[in-house]
Scaffold this active site. Structure first.
Site, mmCIF file in Angstrom:
data_model
loop_
_atom_site.group_PDB
_atom_site.id
_atom_site.type_symbol
_atom_site.label_atom_id
_atom_site.label_comp_id
_atom_site.label_asym_id
_atom_site.label_seq_id
_atom_site.Cartn_x
_atom_site.Cartn_y
_atom_site.Cartn_z
ATOM 1 N N GLU A 14 0.845 -1.199 0.000
ATOM 2 C CA GLU A 14 0.000 0.000 0.000
ATOM 3 C C GLU A 14 0.877 1.243 0.000
ATOM 4 O O GLU A 14 1.849 1.325 0.744
ATOM 5 C CB GLU A 14 -0.891 -0.027 1.238
ATOM 6 C CG GLU A 14 -1.792 1.181 1.413
ATOM 7 C CD GLU A 14 -2.627 1.086 2.680
ATOM 8 O OE1 GLU A 14 -2.919 2.160 3.259
ATOM 9 O OE2 GLU A 14 -2.976 -0.041 3.109
ATOM 10 N N GLU A 44 -2.574 11.262 3.797
ATOM 11 C CA GLU A 44 -3.641 11.090 4.788
ATOM 12 C C GLU A 44 -3.608 12.313 5.691
ATOM 13 O O GLU A 44 -2.547 12.715 6.164
ATOM 14 C CB GLU A 44 -3.422 9.826 5.617
ATOM 15 C CG GLU A 44 -3.531 8.540 4.827
ATOM 16 C CD GLU A 44 -3.299 7.322 5.704
ATOM 17 O OE1 GLU A 44 -4.288 6.689 6.125
ATOM 18 O OE2 GLU A 44 -2.114 7.011 5.975
#
Length: 208
Positions: free
Chosen positions: A82, A87
């Site tokens: 990933e 974020e």
């Protein structure tokens, strides 16, 4: 809950807005919030090259907008990979950029090599989040500037480098969770707005 509710999406003015809203009907769906997201799974993926995404978002308590990539071919734990290009949590003035894998989560939690960085941004404005992805390293960028280089370390085994297969994109206006904390309904609706996504794929090296 990620939903296909039309209220969570707006296309216009050259951008797409992915909204998070208080769920108006918890009888139909018990989730307290509904969120909009996009994925290119089954439609577009790439291996090696460069990606940049220009985006902005509205800060809110419990808001967790994210721009990330997942490995398309996951045949077992060691193939999990990933990229978290961005974020953002709550009202922070910085974002997180992280690489996750079976190696970072289960084998070596000492972050060797370092797989996470925070980078200061213009919290309320447009920023560009990206990565340069090569066969032996991944370089995260924010607004065109390198933030973290994650190298391939062959002696650590295949689980340390699952980044040798195509990945697809996920753009998501998430709300709530253990990391970000509880959301305040008074702060919503809030949104993640995407101006553009650009990918430059690396050309294969010609055989001699």
């Amino acid at each position: 809950t990620m939903s296909e509710d039309a209220r969570l999406f707006e296309v216009g003015g050259g951008t797409i807005k992915l909204r998070g809203i208080v769920n108006p009907d918890t009888q139909a769906d018990p989730a307290p919030f509904l969120t909009g997201g996009l994925t290119s799974a089954g439609k577009f993926s790439f291996l090696y090259g460069r990606i940049e995404i220009r985006a902005r978002f509205q800060s809110a308590q419990g808001a967790w907008p994210a721009l990330w990539m997942m490995r398309e071919d996951r045949t077992g734990a060691e193939s999990y990979g990933e990229f978290d290009l961005m974020e953002h949590l709550n009202f922070d003035t910085f974002v997180h950029q992280t690489l996750h894998s079976h190696y970072t989560l289960k084998i070596d939690r000492t972050r060797t090599p370092t797989n996470h960085i925070t980078a200061t941004i213009d919290r309320d404005g447009w920023n560009t989040y990206g990565a340069i992805w090569e066969p032996d390293r991944i370089v995260f960028t924010v607004n065109g500037q390198p933030t973290l280089t994650y190298p391939r370390v062959p002696e650590k085994g295949a689980a340390q480098w699952p980044y040798d297969s195509p990945f697809y994109l996920i753009l998501y206006m998430q709300i709530g969770g253990k990391w970000v904390g509880a959301a305040d309904p008074a702060n919503y609706p809030a949104q993640l707005e995407i101006d553009w996504v650009r990918v430059w794929r690396q050309r294969p090296v010609a055989s001699p």
